[in-house]
Scaffold this active site. Structure first.
Site, short mmCIF file in Angstrom:
data_model
loop_
_atom_site.label_atom_id
_atom_site.label_comp_id
_atom_site.label_asym_id
_atom_site.label_seq_id
_atom_site.Cartn_x
_atom_site.Cartn_y
_atom_site.Cartn_z
N HIS A 20 5.02 30.34 -21.05
CA HIS A 20 5.81 31.44 -20.48
C HIS A 20 6.13 31.11 -19.03
O HIS A 20 5.38 30.40 -18.35
CB HIS A 20 5.04 32.75 -20.56
CG HIS A 20 5.85 33.95 -20.25
ND1 HIS A 20 6.07 34.38 -18.95
CD2 HIS A 20 6.52 34.82 -21.04
CE1 HIS A 20 6.84 35.44 -18.97
NE2 HIS A 20 7.13 35.74 -20.23
N GLU A 27 14.25 32.83 -23.12
CA GLU A 27 14.52 33.78 -22.04
C GLU A 27 14.92 33.07 -20.76
O GLU A 27 14.12 32.29 -20.22
CB GLU A 27 13.26 34.60 -21.73
CG GLU A 27 12.85 35.58 -22.78
CD GLU A 27 11.67 36.43 -22.32
OE1 GLU A 27 11.61 37.59 -22.73
OE2 GLU A 27 10.83 35.95 -21.55
#
Length: 235
Positions: free
Chosen positions: A97, A145
């Site tokens: 992430h 993302e």
């Protein structure tokens, strides 16, 4: 442990460090009820300290942690042991992430440990190029993302979603694609699923809402509605 099979469209509730303890458990129970009601696979990320309790008090969620390490049983002070996660009821982990990046060498090693133990890997990428590169490792799920949209409430546009969906599938057809950047409303959920993504989800759009449980309910209901519409179209 065999990996759990994921049936699209799925949803991911990712409270990060916003929720823990009783508040996390409360939202998890709401998500668990929704997973049962709509027969939708829901990933629910937890704090490590909450994993066992939430796994014990829910029945349908895919209990997910935010990271794990490449560690074997033995010495390794201060790292996260994958076997310990499995024993606590964890079935999936995020990796790479933007808020916890992992180098390629470590990513490969951690994914190997996850495969050995049947832990689903949700690998993150912040660009189409990175998504294609990580897709060569065949993670179970890819999150695509753009870093600059995380936590802003602004979603990726439809073009970016479609391009990343296609980029990942062209390299690893069996990898599921999660589009979750800036998801904060039922309409955002619809846009993500209709873009061709296998799943969607949210963090601040849910946990920072005036009524997190109602917001979560509306989002999951939308996933179910879009899925039903798509089934009708295929008939």
């Amino acid at each position: 442990m065999e990996k759990r099979t994921i049936n699209p469209p799925f949803f991911c509730v990712n409270p990060k460090a916003y929720l823990y303890g009783e508040e996390a458990l409360k939202l998890a129970k709401t998500a668990d009820a929704l997973a049962e009601k709509y027969s939708i696979d829901i990933f629910f990320t937890v704090q490590y300290a909450d994993a066992f309790r939430i796994a014990q008090e829910t029945k349908h969620l895919i209990i997910t942690v935010q990271h794990m390490d490449n560690l074997n049983v033995g010495p390794g002070m201060g790292y996260i042991l994958p076997e310990g996660l499995v024993a606590a009821g964890v079935q999936a982990t995020f990796l790479n992430h933007a808020e916890h990046p992992v180098g390629v060498n470590d990513l490969v090693k951690i994914m190997k440990r996850a495969e050995e133990l049947g832990i689903l890997v949700i690998a993150c990428a912040d660009s189409i190029a990175e998504a294609q590169a990580i897709a060569t490792l065949a993670p179970d799920v890819m999150v695509c993302e753009p870093t600059e949209l995380i936590g802003t409430g602004k979603t990726s546009d439809a073009s970016y979603m479609k391009q990343t969906n296609e980029a990942v599938k062209s390299v690893s057809p069996n990898t599921l694609v999660l589009q979750a950047a800036g998801i904060s409303s039922a309409q955002d959920v619809r846009l993500a699923i209709e873009s061709g993504a296998d799943g969607t989800g949210g963090t601040s759009g849910i946990v920072c809402a005036v009524d997190p449980e109602q917001t979560l309910m509306e989002m999951v209901e939308t996933v179910a509605a879009v899925h039903s519409e798509q089934r009708e179209q295929r008939k």
